[in-house]
Design a protein around this motif. Structure first.
Motif, PDB file in Angstrom:
ATOM      1  N   ASN A  57      -5.805  16.165  -3.218  1.00 31.27           N
ATOM      2  CA  ASN A  57      -6.775  16.952  -3.316  1.00 31.27           C
ATOM      3  C   ASN A  57      -7.188  15.609  -5.012  1.00 31.27           C
ATOM      4  N   LEU A  58      -7.351  14.322  -4.097  1.00 26.90           N
ATOM      5  CA  LEU A  58      -8.010  13.480  -5.536  1.00 26.90           C
ATOM      6  C   LEU A  58      -9.245  13.432  -5.365  1.00 26.90           C
ATOM      7  N   ALA A 115       0.726  -1.001   0.115  1.00 22.30           N
ATOM      8  CA  ALA A 115       0.286  -0.071   0.149  1.00 22.30           C
ATOM      9  C   ALA A 115       1.069   1.813  -0.073  1.00 22.30           C
ATOM     10  N   LYS A 116       2.185   1.616   0.811  1.00 28.79           N
ATOM     11  CA  LYS A 116       2.586   2.052   0.763  1.00 28.79           C
ATOM     12  C   LYS A 116       3.306   2.545  -0.804  1.00 28.79           C
ATOM     13  N   ARG A 117       3.899   1.335  -1.277  1.00 28.33           N
ATOM     14  CA  ARG A 117       4.708   1.939  -2.434  1.00 28.33           C
ATOM     15  C   ARG A 117       3.299   1.998  -3.443  1.00 28.33           C
ATOM     16  N   ALA A 118       2.179   1.708  -3.833  1.00 26.35           N
ATOM     17  CA  ALA A 118       1.551   2.091  -3.611  1.00 26.35           C
ATOM     18  C   ALA A 118       1.125   3.795  -4.057  1.00 26.35           C
ATOM     19  N   ALA A 119       0.829   4.220  -2.949  1.00 24.87           N
ATOM     20  CA  ALA A 119       1.105   5.221  -2.800  1.00 24.87           C
ATOM     21  C   ALA A 119       1.541   6.442  -3.513  1.00 24.87           C
ATOM     22  N   THR A 120       2.991   6.277  -2.939  1.00 23.06           N
ATOM     23  CA  THR A 120       3.528   6.686  -3.803  1.00 23.06           C
ATOM     24  C   THR A 120       3.199   6.897  -5.642  1.00 23.06           C
ATOM     25  N   LEU A 121       3.019   6.616  -6.247  1.00 22.72           N
ATOM     26  CA  LEU A 121       2.544   6.522  -7.751  1.00 22.72           C
ATOM     27  C   LEU A 121       1.208   7.115  -8.398  1.00 22.72           C
ATOM     28  N   VAL A 122       0.933   7.810  -6.542  1.00 23.10           N
ATOM     29  CA  VAL A 122      -0.519   9.198  -6.653  1.00 23.10           C
ATOM     30  C   VAL A 122      -0.009  10.506  -7.309  1.00 23.10           C
ATOM     31  N   LYS A 123      -0.386  11.327  -8.590  1.00 24.13           N
ATOM     32  CA  LYS A 123      -0.151  12.557  -7.706  1.00 24.13           C
ATOM     33  C   LYS A 123      -1.459  13.338  -7.580  1.00 24.13           C
ATOM     34  N   PRO A 124      -0.713  14.397  -7.701  1.00 22.94           N
ATOM     35  CA  PRO A 124      -1.851  15.793  -7.587  1.00 22.94           C
ATOM     36  C   PRO A 124      -2.246  15.798  -8.059  1.00 22.94           C
TER      37      PRO A 124
END
Length: 232
Positions: free
Chosen positions: A118-119, A85-94
């Motif tokens: 602000n997703l 989950a922590k690794r996946a979260a780094t792929l999300v951009k504003p």
């Protein structure tokens, strides 16, 4: 016999078997029932077995696909799921639009997301909706349709139709089995909604811990190359 030896003995005994009663395990392995109960609680806590009404089963058994309630699944392999989950979260951009389904690893992914990004978040999971709202995310949508009690998600034709109305930057889904580059699901009813997500998402990520590697079910998902696997 020390406890580590008992753990190994129990896991070897369960290998290849379906649900086994605790009384039968105690009798066959000649382990006192109170000791066995402590051992099973430990093995359940670290995700090696799954305790259920009527007995236990080895969670890593590739020959016996099982479907568990989501509030039980999130208690298994917690460290691995949090790492993914922590690794996946780094792929999300504003400011992105993302979709997340109701897998247990996706649940931990929801906990990792920063509200400051602000997703625009779309989910099929009632549990994830609650996690996101409590964290302070403001723009959250949940699909409508039929509620599935095992996964805590919304499924059915109505949900599929709603997915087709979105334009999704990144999609994060749970996977039940991964073997030889192929994706497997435990239930056919989830395939249609995942196909719709593939059609409307620029990128699809499959979150899967290694306990599900070499695990096959009756339902093989088409076009597995479309999914980028994130694992521990």
């Amino acid at each position: 016999m020390i406890k580590e030896q008992r753990y190994e003995l129990i896991l070897k005994y369960l290998q290849g078997k379906s649900i086994i009663s605790t009384n039968l395990i105690a009798t066959d392995l000649k382990i006192p029932f109170t000791t066995l109960r402590r051992d099973l609680n430990h093995l359940h806590g670290i995700g090696k077995i799954y305790k259920m009404h009527g007995g236990v089963i080895a969670t890593a058994n590739p020959d016996i696909p099982q479907e568990y309630y989501i509030d039980e699944k999130i208690k298994l392999n917690i460290a691995a799921k949090k790492a993914i989950a922590k690794r996946a979260a780094t792929l999300v951009k504003p400011n992105e639009t993302i979709f997340m389904d109701g897998g247990s690893t996706v649940y931990y992914f929801a906990k990792q997301l920063d509200p400051k990004l602000n997703l625009k978040i779309v989910t099929s999971s009632a549990m994830n909706l609650q996690v996101l709202a409590e964290a302070g995310h403001k723009n959250i949508s949940i699909l409508g349709g039929t509620y599935d009690p095992f996964t805590g998600t919304i499924v059915g034709a109505e949900a599929v139709e709603q997915v087709l109305g979105y334009k999704i930057d990144k999609c994060f889904i749970g996977i039940d089995g991964y073997c030889d580059g192929k994706i497997y699901l435990l239930n056919l009813k989830f395939i249609k909604i995942k196909e719709a997500l593939f059609a409307k998402s620029q990128v699809v990520y499959g979150l899967v811990d290694k306990s599900k590697f070499n695990f096959k079910t009756c339902y093989e998902f088409p076009n597995p190359k479309r999914i980028k696997i994130i694992t521990n």
